[in-house]
Design a protein around this motif. Structure first.
Motif, mmCIF file in Angstrom:
data_model
loop_
_atom_site.group_PDB
_atom_site.id
_atom_site.type_symbol
_atom_site.label_atom_id
_atom_site.label_comp_id
_atom_site.label_asym_id
_atom_site.label_seq_id
_atom_site.Cartn_x
_atom_site.Cartn_y
_atom_site.Cartn_z
ATOM 1 N N ILE A 1 0.841 -1.196 0.000
ATOM 2 C CA ILE A 1 0.000 0.000 0.000
ATOM 3 C C ILE A 1 0.880 1.251 0.000
ATOM 4 O O ILE A 1 0.616 2.213 -0.724
ATOM 5 C CB ILE A 1 -0.969 -0.009 1.198
ATOM 6 N N LYS A 2 1.943 1.215 0.800
ATOM 7 C CA LYS A 2 2.880 2.339 0.842
ATOM 8 C C LYS A 2 3.502 2.548 -0.533
ATOM 9 O O LYS A 2 3.652 3.679 -0.994
ATOM 10 C CB LYS A 2 3.975 2.073 1.870
ATOM 11 N N GLU A 3 3.850 1.462 -1.204
ATOM 12 C CA GLU A 3 4.423 1.548 -2.545
ATOM 13 C C GLU A 3 3.449 2.235 -3.513
ATOM 14 O O GLU A 3 3.826 3.126 -4.278
ATOM 15 C CB GLU A 3 4.757 0.157 -3.061
ATOM 16 N N GLY A 4 2.187 1.850 -3.458
ATOM 17 C CA GLY A 4 1.179 2.459 -4.326
ATOM 18 C C GLY A 4 0.972 3.927 -4.018
ATOM 19 O O GLY A 4 0.821 4.750 -4.930
ATOM 20 N N ARG A 5 0.972 4.254 -2.725
ATOM 21 C CA ARG A 5 0.793 5.646 -2.311
ATOM 22 C C ARG A 5 1.957 6.506 -2.820
ATOM 23 O O ARG A 5 1.761 7.588 -3.369
ATOM 24 C CB ARG A 5 0.711 5.705 -0.780
ATOM 25 N N LEU A 6 3.194 6.010 -2.698
ATOM 26 C CA LEU A 6 4.357 6.757 -3.165
ATOM 27 C C LEU A 6 4.418 6.814 -4.692
ATOM 28 O O LEU A 6 4.891 7.790 -5.263
ATOM 29 C CB LEU A 6 5.642 6.149 -2.599
ATOM 30 N N ARG A 7 3.925 5.782 -5.353
ATOM 31 C CA ARG A 7 3.879 5.795 -6.816
ATOM 32 C C ARG A 7 2.925 6.895 -7.295
ATOM 33 O O ARG A 7 3.212 7.643 -8.218
ATOM 34 C CB ARG A 7 3.457 4.422 -7.333
ATOM 35 N N ARG B 1 11.966 9.521 -12.935
ATOM 36 C CA ARG B 1 10.930 8.491 -12.775
ATOM 37 C C ARG B 1 11.518 7.099 -12.536
ATOM 38 O O ARG B 1 11.076 6.377 -11.652
ATOM 39 C CB ARG B 1 10.026 8.474 -14.003
ATOM 40 N N ASP B 2 12.514 6.700 -13.334
ATOM 41 C CA ASP B 2 13.079 5.352 -13.198
ATOM 42 C C ASP B 2 13.735 5.157 -11.836
ATOM 43 O O ASP B 2 13.540 4.132 -11.175
ATOM 44 C CB ASP B 2 14.093 5.086 -14.305
ATOM 45 N N SER B 3 14.493 6.147 -11.413
ATOM 46 C CA SER B 3 15.141 6.073 -10.106
ATOM 47 C C SER B 3 14.099 6.027 -8.988
ATOM 48 O O SER B 3 14.231 5.268 -8.027
ATOM 49 C CB SER B 3 16.058 7.281 -9.922
ATOM 50 N N TRP B 4 13.047 6.837 -9.125
ATOM 51 C CA TRP B 4 11.988 6.881 -8.117
ATOM 52 C C TRP B 4 11.307 5.526 -7.976
ATOM 53 O O TRP B 4 11.104 5.031 -6.880
ATOM 54 C CB TRP B 4 10.978 7.963 -8.475
ATOM 55 N N ARG B 5 10.951 4.913 -9.103
ATOM 56 C CA ARG B 5 10.272 3.621 -9.065
ATOM 57 C C ARG B 5 11.141 2.552 -8.415
ATOM 58 O O ARG B 5 10.655 1.693 -7.687
ATOM 59 C CB ARG B 5 9.883 3.181 -10.480
ATOM 60 N N ARG B 6 12.449 2.591 -8.696
ATOM 61 C CA ARG B 6 13.357 1.612 -8.085
ATOM 62 C C ARG B 6 13.435 1.802 -6.576
ATOM 63 O O ARG B 6 13.501 0.838 -5.817
ATOM 64 C CB ARG B 6 14.743 1.747 -8.681
#
Length: 149
Positions: free
Chosen positions: A34-40, A96-101
């Motif tokens: 859920i945290k991952e989705g919120r940060l995405r 974006r790529d760095s953020w997703r990683r």
């Protein structure tokens, strides 16, 4: 959690904690996903221009009183907690790529997914490998079970 318990042939009556099942099967907790989705979503919003309607909402001031009791945790405050917990800053969102990683939590514990592994994640080989670990840990699930029945 009910499905994880069922896979390991246990019920709530066995009084085994959820963390034990997650650790045994190597599955990340739902709160991390859920945290991952919120940060995405946060990254998506921050990369939009400041004139976009979704960004205009950030500066709105809501008039009126809050209800009694403890104040609700706002999305902005929750995001700040998540960012400090993962040692991230709002400036990192632009790449974006760095953020997703940085915000990615793998679905299975001990699984290291980098950008070069993204293609392997979707392959049948990778899927069979993940199922193989479940077969090893809970073999009775797959006894005589066919997906074609």
């Amino acid at each position: 959690m009910r499905m994880l318990r069922w896979m390991c042939r246990h019920t709530r009556l066995d009084r085994i904690r959820n963390e034990v099942f997650r650790e045994m099967l190597g599955i990340v907790s739902i709160s991390e996903k859920i945290k991952e989705g919120r940060l995405r979503w946060f990254g998506h919003v921050k990369r939009r221009p400041t004139t976009a309607p979704i960004r205009v909402v950030e500066t709105l001031i809501v008039e009126g009183k809050r209800s009694r009791g403890r104040p609700k945790l706002t999305w902005d405050v929750r995001i700040r907690h998540d960012l400090t917990e993962l040692h991230l800053s709002k400036d990192m969102v632009q790449d974006r790529d760095s953020w997703r990683r940085r915000i990615k939590f793998s679905d299975f514990l001990g699984e290291d997914k980098g950008p070069e592994d993204e293609a392997a994640t979707n392959s049948d080989y990778q899927h069979d490998e993940d199922c193989g670990t479940l077969v090893e840990k809970c073999p009775w699930i797959f006894d005589g079970v066919s997906i074609y029945d």
